[in-house]
Write a protein that holds these residues in place. Structure first.
Motif, PDB file in Angstrom:
ATOM      1  N   THR A  58      65.419   4.619-112.618  1.00  0.00           N
ATOM      2  CA  THR A  58      64.468   5.622-112.049  1.00  0.00           C
ATOM      3  C   THR A  58      63.145   5.536-112.138  1.00  0.00           C
ATOM      4  N   VAL A  59      62.222   5.404-111.010  1.00  0.00           N
ATOM      5  CA  VAL A  59      60.918   5.194-110.999  1.00  0.00           C
ATOM      6  C   VAL A  59      60.248   6.365-110.852  1.00  0.00           C
ATOM      7  N   ILE A  60      59.052   6.558-111.873  1.00  0.00           N
ATOM      8  CA  ILE A  60      58.481   7.868-111.900  1.00  0.00           C
ATOM      9  C   ILE A  60      56.853   7.455-111.645  1.00  0.00           C
ATOM     10  N   THR A  86      52.846  -9.929-111.536  1.00  0.00           N
ATOM     11  CA  THR A  86      53.109 -10.280-112.735  1.00  0.00           C
ATOM     12  C   THR A  86      54.184  -9.245-113.384  1.00  0.00           C
ATOM     13  N   ILE A  87      53.584  -7.967-113.201  1.00  0.00           N
ATOM     14  CA  ILE A  87      54.234  -6.746-113.694  1.00  0.00           C
ATOM     15  C   ILE A  87      55.851  -6.635-112.824  1.00  0.00           C
ATOM     16  N   LEU A  88      55.797  -6.965-111.430  1.00  0.00           N
ATOM     17  CA  LEU A  88      56.857  -6.728-110.708  1.00  0.00           C
ATOM     18  C   LEU A  88      57.827  -7.774-111.020  1.00  0.00           C
ATOM     19  N   HIS A 139      55.041   1.183-106.713  1.00  0.00           N
ATOM     20  CA  HIS A 139      56.148   2.279-106.911  1.00  0.00           C
ATOM     21  C   HIS A 139      57.203   1.723-105.728  1.00  0.00           C
ATOM     22  N   GLN A 140      56.655   1.903-104.637  1.00  0.00           N
ATOM     23  CA  GLN A 140      57.657   1.406-103.457  1.00  0.00           C
ATOM     24  C   GLN A 140      57.974   0.171-103.569  1.00  0.00           C
ATOM     25  N   ILE A 145      62.305  -3.920-104.384  1.00  0.00           N
ATOM     26  CA  ILE A 145      62.799  -5.181-105.214  1.00  0.00           C
ATOM     27  C   ILE A 145      64.210  -4.762-105.894  1.00  0.00           C
ATOM     28  N   LEU A 146      64.239  -3.598-106.417  1.00  0.00           N
ATOM     29  CA  LEU A 146      65.458  -3.238-107.013  1.00  0.00           C
ATOM     30  C   LEU A 146      66.481  -3.345-105.891  1.00  0.00           C
ATOM     31  N   GLN A 147      66.333  -2.864-104.830  1.00  0.00           N
ATOM     32  CA  GLN A 147      67.248  -2.446-103.748  1.00  0.00           C
ATOM     33  C   GLN A 147      67.830  -3.938-103.275  1.00  0.00           C
ATOM     34  N   ARG A 148      66.687  -4.898-103.223  1.00  0.00           N
ATOM     35  CA  ARG A 148      67.114  -6.207-102.581  1.00  0.00           C
ATOM     36  C   ARG A 148      67.938  -6.785-103.966  1.00  0.00           C
TER      37      ARG A 148
END
Length: 490
Positions: free
Chosen positions: A347-349, A446-448, A473-474, A479-482
């Protein structure tokens, strides 16, 4: 040798007799964009200028069809608008501001326009405070709308019920987020001093905005001036659990109804129950059971915001059942504990928190709402105050409710920042000393990259920033979807 700077003519700081066209300098700010929308609804021909914009304000202005000049240039005023509204991001040496002087056009600040064109015939309900004013004002506006009062409002966040941060209604009430930040380069007083409060809420007072206030006492002086504006027939609803608020409202010219969790408050919150979907609590009035309320936002701080709103609604004549219905229906504010998406159980908030207290209370609320799940806090110190060293020590305990913290290096916007800058590496170490593993990262990429490698199903990733944060956020959700698609293929 550059030309000497010119000063605005005070005689031109006025509303002209005839207005058809209005230009807003700094139109991308939340309040300025809202004002632009209100002016369009009133039938004025509106234009604006600003640096490159990001959502949600860029989306709002695009929907309104307002032409935006990117960058500040003298020729942005070539059409000689009837009135120029000068946002508080504009400095005296701004080239467009200097062109305004040379052209001799009438000008006003955003608060002056709001006061003179929109508040004069309404009952202003002003919500002020260091923390919580956006959510509280949004909750009040949404509740009044749900109760059929057809309110107007102007708020520093996108209210989910309306997909906007402004509204012009036909009812008597105008809900305003009362910002203590300065008005304009030609008026260094706080914005809320222009808002003619009839009923006011003060949620909290702490030191903030170090770029314009010298210390806490300077902020309190501004709040005292705001309190002094209330008429004897008005009402001040004040969080008296906050000792700074209690001090500021001591000499209020109108009745004060205190709220909080302490015994003796006019409005007292008790029996708090916080869940993921809803929070509920009992409300006492003058020591007697009054009602039980439920809201769709987690955290004690949000419940206290609801108490303040309930106090105002009660003053306006609404009964217990009406309070319960209207508060329960509130859908929240964009960028305040807003779930941007869930991918692969992650979950991304998105949250606006940047002051140490706001960071702490937001993470505490999320910890309660998502009990048993790993909570990752990603913090961008971006505001004028948060990127300074002022809160270096205070931030260390703000992340105690998280399981992991990532701190982005603050930007260096000018040379003086290097000498007075939050040290991300040191903060990460201090957070670690509080028992929360933390790391500092130089940039968003770097965070991503770290989150792509380390995020796992069940994680809650809270991204805290008062800015766009490079659309993190987007980008993270993509990235998580890929990653999920790649794992499925493998």
């Amino acid at each position: 040798m550059s030309d000497p700077l010119l000063d605005l003519d005070p005689a031109l700081n006025r509303l002209p007799d005839r207005i058809e066209s209005i230009h807003l300098m700094g139109v991308g700010g939340t309040a300025m964009a809202a004002l632009a929308g209100m002016l369009v609804q009133r039938g004025y021909r509106v234009s604006g200028s600003d640096n490159p914009l990001y959502p949600p304000m860029s989306d709002l202005l695009a929907r309104l069809g307002i032409p935006i000049c990117t960058g500040y240039r003298p020729d942005n005023l070539a059409g000689r608008p009837d009135l120029v509204v000068v946002g508080n991001v504009i400095s005296r040496d701004n080239p467009e501001a200097q062109a305004l002087v040379r052209l001799g056009l009438p000008y006003l600040s955003m608060p002056q326009v709001l006061e003179q064109l929109f508040l004069a015939q309404r009952c202003p309900l002003v919500v002020a405070g260091t923390h919580g004013k956006t959510t509280t004002a949004s909750m009040l506006a949404a509740a009044l709308h749900a109760l059929g009062s057809d309110p107007s409002f102007m708020i520093g966040g996108i209210v989910q019920e309306f997909a906007a941060n402004f509204r012009l209604g036909a009812g008597p009430f105008f809900v305003i987020e009362g910002d203590e930040y300065d008005t304009a380069f030609f008026d260094k007083g706080s914005k809320f001093l222009h808002y003619r409060p009839e009923i006011a809420i003060i949620t909290s007072i702490e030191f903030d905005h170090a770029d314009i206030f010298a210390d806490l006492e300077a902020i309190k002086r501004s709040f005292r001036a705001f309190v002094a504006l209330l008429p004897a027939t008005g009402l001040l609803v004040a969080n008296l659990d906050d000792e700074q608020v209690a001090d500021v409202v001591r000499d209020a010219p109108c009745p004060v109804q205190g709220y909080g969790c302490s015994i003796g408050r006019h409005w007292r919150l008790t029996e708090l129950d916080i869940g993921r979907e809803r929070s509920s609590f009992s409300l006492e009035r003058q020591g007697q059971a009054f009602t039980r309320l439920s809201i769709g936002q987690p955290g004690l701080h949000n419940c206290l915001n609801a108490v303040a709103v309930a106090a105002v609604l009660h003053r306006l004549g609404f009964d217990q059942s009406a309070l319960g219905r209207s508060l329960a229906a509130f859908r929240g504010v964009r960028r305040r504990q807003e779930v941007r998406g869930t991918v692969d159980g992650i979950t991304v908030i998105d949250d606006f928190a940047h002051h140490p207290t706001a960071v702490r209370e937001t993470l505490r609320a999320l910890r309660q709402a998502y009990a048993g799940q790993r909570l990752i806090a990603v913090f961008e110190p971006r505001s004028n105050t948060s990127r300074r060293s002022l809160f270096q020590e205070a931030y260390a305990s703000s992340f105690d409710a998280a399981d992991l913290a990532i701190i982005k290096e603050p930007p260096v916007l000018k040379s003086s920042d290097r000498d007075d800058r939050l040290a991300a590496d040191r903060l990460a170490a201090d957070i670690g000393n509080h028992g929360v593993p933390a790391t500092a990262c130089a940039d968003t990429e770097t965070i991503l990259a770290w989150l792509e490698q380390e995020a796992r199903p069940g994680d809650v990733i809270a991204i805290l920033s008062n800015g766009g944060f490079d659309h993190i956020h987007q980008r993270l959700l993509e990235i998580l979807q890929r990653r999920r698609g790649s794992d499925a293929c493998g």
